[in-house]
Design an enzyme around this catalytic site. Structure first.
Site: not given
Ligand code: SAH
Length: 211
Positions: A57
């Site tokens: 993000s």
């Molecule tokens: N907080 C993170 C942003 C990650 S983007 C950062 O600071 O880097 C969103 C993430 O959600 C991705 O890694 C994706 O794989 C995950 N995601 C998507 N669906 C999900 C689910 N059902 N359960 C857990 N994670 C999930």
């Protein structure tokens, strides 16, 4: 350009407002959370690609969410979507050593990478769980705060049920691709209050109660 410049920019633009969030951003170097080929862009206020088509993000979105979640020292917080671990690291500094962040990630390679990044950054109070976070994570419930870092159709009852009274959920609600809403849900006296804070674009939440 270093982490301090990133923090100064977020303060100047009014996105970092509280001392707690300022301290958290100052004490977590974003460099630990970006892939080797992206290191030169670590301090830019922009989302960066990870593996598997996912993203880290943008710092401004992490700042907005850290302020709006109203996290306090000692709290237990659930994050849905660990990715790089950067957002969890920021929140973990606000809850401090007495608090804890439980973070769920569905992509196994990201679970490993997120854990490794957090370890390298010296963060010890984030527990990364491999699994489908669309249902929350009931084994560690209840939580004082819950937040999503992926877009979902809504915030389902099972997740709401894992929140303490007077707790706050930040949901990312909307279509899998396109503009979503950042929504703050507050639980007061068994009733829910809901408020749209801003618009955003996150990757989709993939899972049983997601897309
Ligand atoms: N907080 C993170 C942003 C990650 S983007 C950062 O600071 O880097 C969103 C993430 O959600 C991705 O890694 C994706 O794989 C995950 N995601 C998507 N669906 C999900 C689910 N059902 N359960 C857990 N994670 C999930």
């Amino acid at each position: 350009m270093g982490n301090d410049d990133l923090v100064k920019g977020l303060i100047r633009s009014g996105l970092i407002r509280s001392d707690a969030v300022k301290m958290a951003f100052s004490s977590v170097d974003r460099r630990y959370f970006v892939p080797p080929e992206q290191k030169k862009d670590a301090y830019l206020d922009t989302p960066l690609p990870t593996m598997d088509g996912q993203t880290i993000s943008a710092p401004h979105m992490v700042a907005i969410m850290a302020e709006e979640l109203r996290v306090e020292s000692g709290m237990k917080v659930l994050e849905i979507g660990t990715g790089s671990g950067y957002h969890a690291a920021i929140v973990s500094r606000i809850v401090g050593p007495e608090g804890r962040v439980v973070s769920v990630e569905r992509v196994p390679s990201l679970v490993e990478w997120g854990r490794a990044n957090l370890r390298r950054a010296g963060i010890e109070n984030v527990m990364v769980i491999k699994g489908d976070g669309s249902k929350g994570y009931h084994l560690e419930a209840p939580y004082d705060r819950i937040y999503y870092t992926a877009g979902s159709p809504d915030v389902p009852e099972t997740v709401r049920g894992q929140l303490n009274e007077d707790g706050i959920i930040l949901g990312v609600v909307g279509p899998a691709r396109g503009t979503q809403r950042l929504v703050r849900y507050t639980k007061k006296g068994g009733r829910w209050e809901e408020r749209t804070l801003t618009y955003c674009v996150f990757v989709p939440l993939i899972g049983e109660l997601g897309y």
